[in-house]
Design an enzyme around this catalytic site. Structure first.
Site, mmCIF file in Angstrom:
data_model
loop_
_atom_site.group_PDB
_atom_site.id
_atom_site.type_symbol
_atom_site.label_atom_id
_atom_site.label_comp_id
_atom_site.label_asym_id
_atom_site.label_seq_id
_atom_site.Cartn_x
_atom_site.Cartn_y
_atom_site.Cartn_z
ATOM 1 N N ASP A 1 105.576 -22.038 -4.623
ATOM 2 C CA ASP A 1 105.708 -22.728 -5.907
ATOM 3 C C ASP A 1 104.972 -21.921 -6.977
ATOM 4 O O ASP A 1 103.756 -21.718 -6.880
ATOM 5 C CB ASP A 1 105.107 -24.130 -5.796
ATOM 6 C CG ASP A 1 105.320 -24.985 -7.037
ATOM 7 O OD1 ASP A 1 105.556 -24.434 -8.118
ATOM 8 O OD2 ASP A 1 105.233 -26.227 -6.916
ATOM 9 N N HIS B 1 109.394 -24.327 -7.495
ATOM 10 C CA HIS B 1 108.901 -25.564 -8.100
ATOM 11 C C HIS B 1 110.078 -26.495 -8.326
ATOM 12 O O HIS B 1 110.899 -26.293 -9.233
ATOM 13 C CB HIS B 1 108.174 -25.294 -9.417
ATOM 14 C CG HIS B 1 107.539 -26.533 -9.979
ATOM 15 N ND1 HIS B 1 106.413 -27.102 -9.420
ATOM 16 C CD2 HIS B 1 107.888 -27.329 -11.019
ATOM 17 C CE1 HIS B 1 106.088 -28.190 -10.095
ATOM 18 N NE2 HIS B 1 106.979 -28.352 -11.070
ATOM 19 N N SER C 1 106.570 -33.443 -9.520
ATOM 20 C CA SER C 1 105.632 -32.655 -10.315
ATOM 21 C C SER C 1 104.564 -33.572 -10.926
ATOM 22 O O SER C 1 103.848 -34.252 -10.197
ATOM 23 C CB SER C 1 106.390 -31.847 -11.368
ATOM 24 O OG SER C 1 105.579 -30.825 -11.904
#
Length: 322
Positions: free
Chosen positions: A266, A294, A139
């Site tokens: 996502d 995600h 991320s």
């Protein structure tokens, strides 16, 4: 010829990007006992770095965590366990303020903090005495790592064998605005709860660092970044921060083997913001599976496991970076 990597396919019992994002939080394995070091930064601050040691000469995998993440994040735990099984040294540097103790300086960390990435990798490279150093990011950490590699170009290979990013928010504006809509606002509120608490503590230590009223009133990441992240880290505002910190414009400049995995479902980044192969350098492998959520990547029969992500990382570093 190296064996092909196993593509990601979500189990039939866990449909949808939101379920695939949230479920890993409920099934994460027990954390391993890690050895912690405190490193003094060049500006007199500190970061805490957790290690899972391995025999001398073993490959080193450093993992940069996501927004408000830590060594206790589900992806960090599963990657550490995979490294233990493989006999690799695992390292997780906590970004400033993410290890459970407020850092000393006014600054914190942000999505484009490539200077911090560079300093950490140089220290690990030196400690590893030129051995194989693999760098991965999840991320926010993945975005910062990709940006670092693009900025450094060919010189990145002096420090790392290659890089991998899982669910990096490559277009921060696309990500930030999307998180302000619909169900995604629940993720935003989750982040804001801890971001505001840490920011309030930092403001007590450094009065006048940013506008406290605007920080408290922020209801989305744009407002928070405009009130706090941008002024604290030298950006003109949220728009300037999101534009300058996004990794997407740097993907064409990467000159080390790189893997970027971004599921098309996502919830943090809509698929139409993802890059095409024509937008990235020849060293960059894009994988954009239909599902995964995600940083979800749950696999196996119910209740599932979190093995796919670390195994994809290890496979990439074993076979695509030699």
């Amino acid at each position: 010829m190296s064996p092909a990597a196993k593509p990601y396919h979500a189990p039939a019992w866990l449909p949808g990007g939101h379920a695939q994002t949230i479920w890993p939080l409920l099934i994460k394995p027990t954390p391993l006992k890690l050895r912690r070091e405190r490193w003094t930064t060049p500006d007199g601050d500190f970061i805490d770095v957790d290690h899972l040691d391995a025999p001398p000469g073993a490959p080193v995998l450093v993992l940069f965590h996501g927004l408000e993440g830590s060594a206790r994040s589900h992806y960090a735990i599963s990657t550490a366990r995979a490294c233990r099984k493989a006999g690799w040294h695992f390292v997780l540097p906590h970004f400033r303020g993410c290890s459970g103790e407020l850092n000393r300086q006014p600054r914190a960390y942000h999505s484009g903090d490539s200077a911090e990435i560079d300093w950490i990798l140089r220290r690990l490279h030196h400690a590893n005495q030129g051995g194989r150093l693999h760098a991965a990011g999840v991320s926010l950490g993945g975005n910062a790592l990709l940006k670092w590699a693009g900025e450094r170009g060919e010189t990145a290979a002096e420090l790392v064998t290659g890089i991998a990013a899982m669910c990096a928010p490559l277009d921060l504006a696309g990500c930030g605005h999307h998180l302000a809509r619909g169900f995604n606002r629940l993720y935003t509120q989750h982040f804001l709860k801890t971001l505001k608490a840490v920011s309030a503590a930092r403001l007590q230590r450094f009065p006048g660092l940013f506008d406290a009223v605007r920080m408290r009133q922020a209801i989305n990441l744009y407002q928070f970044d405009d009130a706090v992240t941008a002024p604290v880290h030298g950006f003109a505002g949220a728009d300037d921060y999101w534009a300058r910190a996004s990794a997407k414009p740097w993907l064409a400049s990467i000159r080390v083997p790189a893997l970027a995995v971004n599921p098309k479902n996502d919830p943090f980044l809509p698929a139409h913001h993802l890059p095409s192969q024509a937008e990235v350098g020849s060293c960059v492998r894009l994988e954009q599976p239909a599902e995964g959520g995600h940083v979800g990547f749950v696999s196996g029969p119910f209740p599932g496991n979190l093995d796919w992500l670390p195994q994809r990382l290890l496979h990439f570093f074993r076979h695509q970076t030699s």
